[in-house]
Design a protein around this motif. Structure first.
Motif, PDB file in Angstrom:
ATOM      1  N   LEU A   1      -6.022   2.733  -7.147  1.00 18.23           N
ATOM      2  CA  LEU A   1      -5.861   2.394  -5.735  1.00 18.23           C
ATOM      3  C   LEU A   1      -7.102   1.685  -5.187  1.00 18.23           C
ATOM      4  O   LEU A   1      -6.989   0.722  -4.422  1.00 18.23           O
ATOM      5  CB  LEU A   1      -5.584   3.660  -4.922  1.00 18.23           C
TER       6      LEU A   1
ATOM      7  N   LEU B   1       0.821  -1.210   0.000  1.00 17.22           N
ATOM      8  CA  LEU B   1       0.000   0.000   0.000  1.00 17.22           C
ATOM      9  C   LEU B   1       0.855   1.261   0.000  1.00 17.22           C
ATOM     10  O   LEU B   1       0.564   2.231  -0.703  1.00 17.22           O
ATOM     11  CB  LEU B   1      -0.929  -0.012   1.215  1.00 17.22           C
TER      12      LEU B   1
ATOM     13  N   SER C   1       2.164   2.163  -3.224  1.00 17.89           N
ATOM     14  CA  SER C   1       1.127   2.576  -4.182  1.00 17.89           C
ATOM     15  C   SER C   1       0.519   3.925  -3.818  1.00 17.89           C
ATOM     16  O   SER C   1      -0.643   4.188  -4.136  1.00 17.89           O
ATOM     17  CB  SER C   1       0.028   1.507  -4.229  1.00 17.89           C
ATOM     18  N   SER C   2       1.293   4.761  -3.129  1.00 16.10           N
ATOM     19  CA  SER C   2       0.829   6.105  -2.730  1.00 16.10           C
ATOM     20  C   SER C   2      -0.391   6.031  -1.820  1.00 16.10           C
ATOM     21  O   SER C   2      -1.324   6.834  -1.918  1.00 16.10           O
ATOM     22  CB  SER C   2       0.504   6.951  -3.971  1.00 16.10           C
ATOM     23  N   PHE C   3      -0.388   5.054  -0.937  1.00 16.15           N
ATOM     24  CA  PHE C   3      -1.477   4.866   0.003  1.00 16.15           C
ATOM     25  C   PHE C   3      -1.478   5.943   1.096  1.00 16.15           C
ATOM     26  O   PHE C   3      -2.519   6.341   1.600  1.00 16.15           O
ATOM     27  CB  PHE C   3      -1.332   3.463   0.617  1.00 16.15           C
TER      28      PHE C   3
ATOM     29  N   GLN D   1      -5.335   7.542 -10.949  1.00 20.22           N
ATOM     30  CA  GLN D   1      -4.507   6.943  -9.908  1.00 20.22           C
ATOM     31  C   GLN D   1      -5.359   6.487  -8.721  1.00 20.22           C
ATOM     32  O   GLN D   1      -5.143   5.400  -8.165  1.00 20.22           O
ATOM     33  CB  GLN D   1      -3.441   7.941  -9.455  1.00 20.22           C
TER      34      GLN D   1
END
Length: 567
Positions: free
Chosen positions: A123, A98, A101-103, A119
């Motif tokens: 997500l 996460l 993945s730019s969580f 994006q």
């Protein structure tokens, strides 16, 4: 030309409604039509507006993309036992995925990037792929079900309206839909909601059980509304089965009566609370200086699945002037069946003072969908009303339909749409058939367990719950087949387990559960049960995708043997 949706299967119908909803939201929220000049609305439009794709850089593109994803085969295809329930990862490895993945919320806002909507949509799809597939046939870990797509479509509609179901003014359709659902449900148990009975949608079975205690206290001791528990007799005591839901323990703390004033009544050999045992407990409580005021019967206990004897409990409740609640959060869904062996499970439910059922458990409604009913007219309003003038005012048009003052909540989700859509699409017979086929699947499963050398029933199966042991090869040698065939029972109605086997089963069940979870093959819970000293596996089936056939049962057995035979 309007599209004909009547022949679509339920899953695709739900998706079609959801996708069309995107267009409606975008069309009317971003580009609302001018207000009509006529005082009365015209007829309904013959078809939905033509879909309008939102701009790629619009936040509505996220909604459109997500609904499109929900229409792909990954979501709409019937789940298979050959696919994983979950791609299991440890919290550390999951967080690493996460984070990569730019969580993190510390990242720059996606709205400032041209690719932000794409994006974020990516997500959201990632979140879905990393989550447990609760619609999987071998996900039997909790009393929640695979989603019915029609009910899911109604949930999407409800969320898009973003209205609170407290007044007719803000939620006119929801007010009428909730009234219709509750009247229909009340009719199934012989109550006339709105005439001589009462009802409300509440957010979950635990809240409903709290509400039942709250109503009981006020109904029996009206001055408690102002004076609180000081208006009650000394040491007010509530009673429930030793196998009842844990929410009753929490409820006693919450309403200020204290956990020590909740008396747990022993169950019989079938796991039921019966009137004789309740009377003994009530009399013992009176001798100890307590004052009985409430008893909660359970229709479908969480682990064993037992149905308490409602008629005999009502007799004791009348004798000692107690409010009788029936917690049917799980087994109360039998109310939709007319088949004798299923419908009879709720014999006597009409005698209760209040009743709750969770269609999100067995029928496939999205969480949370819960109905609370009482045979006492206006008891909810009398117990909960605070007459907040800024919201509730009898001078408002149609204020008699304002439901919000009947509960201790303020904001209320319009949960009624989910049950209404499910019921309207499938009909009473369709919902009853779903409940009956789940029961029949479990009957087939229990016969398989009883005949297979690697499994043993922990106790007699109930209609909607089967509890059993898994026996690795070495434990089968310690518990010979001829001894198991005798089916000797202990005092609580559980099969007698040899001491050498009993001491091993906890570790076996915990480790087997972990192995199946790690492999993503199945999620079957290990649980304590009152009739055994060791843990058992419990299987419950919820929703359309959990109607098991022989192949599903065989597949579960193969998985358990593969991961547990040598434990």
């Amino acid at each position: 030309m309007s599209a004909d949706l009547s022949n679509l299967p339920p899953f695709l119908l739900g998706v079609a409604v959801g996708c069309a909803l995107t267009s409606v939201i975008y069309r009317f929220l971003l580009h609302p039509a001018p207000a009509p000049s006529a005082k009365e609305p015209g007829p309904l439009p013959p078809s939905l507006p033509a879909p309008t794709a939102p701009p790629a850089n619009s936040p509505y593109a996220v909604l459109s993309s997500t609904l499109a994803f929900l229409s792909t085969p990954a979501f709409t295809s019937p789940p298979s036992t050959s696919t994983p329930v979950i791609e299991y990862r440890t919290p550390q490895s999951l967080k690493a995925i996460l984070t990569g993945s730019s969580f993190s919320l510390s990242c720059p806002p996606l709205s400032s990037s041209p690719s932000g909507p794409a994006q974020l949509s990516s997500l959201l799809r990632l979140f879905h792929s990393l989550s447990v597939d609760t619609s999987h046939p071998l996900f039997v870990n909790q009393l929640i079900s695979s989603l019915d797509p029609v009910s899911l479509a109604a949930e999407l509609l409800s969320a898009s309206l973003n209205a609170s179901g407290y007044t007719y003014e803000i939620a006119p359709v929801a007010s009428l839909v909730e009234e219709e659902v509750l009247k229909k449900l009340g009719g199934r148990i012989g109550w006339k909601i709105g005439d001589d009975a009462d009802g409300l949608m509440l957010p979950g079975g635990s809240i409903s059980n709290i509400m039942s205690l709250h109503c009981a206290r006020h109904h029996l001791h009206p001055s408690s509304l102002l004076s609180g528990n000081a208006a009650l007799p000394p040491n007010p005591a509530a009673f429930c089965s030793a196998d009842a839901h844990y929410s009753f323990t929490k409820a006693m703390s919450l309403i200020g009566l204290g956990r020590e004033n909740l008396v747990l009544v022993p169950t019989d050999h079938s796991g039921r609370m019966v009137g004789a045992a309740l009377r003994d407990s009530v009399q013992a409580a009176i001798k100890a200086g307590r004052t009985p005021f409430y008893v909660a019967a359970t229709s479908g206990t969480t682990v064993r699945g037992a149905f308490d004897d409602l008629a005999s409990i009502r007799a004791v409740a009348d004798e000692y002037k107690m409010w009788m609640h029936v917690d049917g959060a799980w087994g109360g869904n039998a109310v939709f069946s007319d088949r004798a062996d299923v419908a009879s499970l709720l014999d006597g439910v009409h005698l209760a003072d209040s009743f709750t059922v969770n269609p999100h458990k067995m029928l496939g409604c999205p969480l949370q969908t819960t109905c609370f009913l009482s045979r006492h007219r206006n008891v909810l309003h009398k117990t909960n009303s605070s007459a907040a003038g800024y919201l509730f005012d009898e001078r408002k048009a149609d204020s008699h339909l304002d439901m919000g003052d009947q509960t201790f909540q303020c904001g209320r989700k319009t949960d009624c749409f989910k049950l209404w859509a499910l019921w309207r699409y499938h009909g009473t017979s369709g919902l009853g058939d779903r409940v009956e086929r789940l029961a029949d699947s479990l009957s087939l499963f229990s016969r398989f367990i009883d005949a297979h050398p690697a499994f043993e029933l922990a106790c007699a199966p109930c209609k909607f719950n089967v509890n059993f042991f898994f026996l690795p090869r070495r434990l089968r040698d310690l518990w010979p087949a001829e001894q198991r065939r005798r089916k000797d029972l202990n005092a609580e109605g559980g099969i007698v387990v040899p001491e050498g086997v009993e001491s091993e089963l906890d570790d076996v069940h915990v480790e087997l559960h972990k192995r199946m979870q790690s492999a993503g093959a199945a999620l079957v819970p290990f649980q304590p049960i009152g009739c055994q000293k060791c843990l058992v596996f419990r299987v419950v089936l919820c929703g359309e995708s959990k109607v098991w056939g022989a192949a599903d049962i065989q597949r579960l057995a193969e998985i358990m043997l593969k991961h547990g035979n040598e434990l």
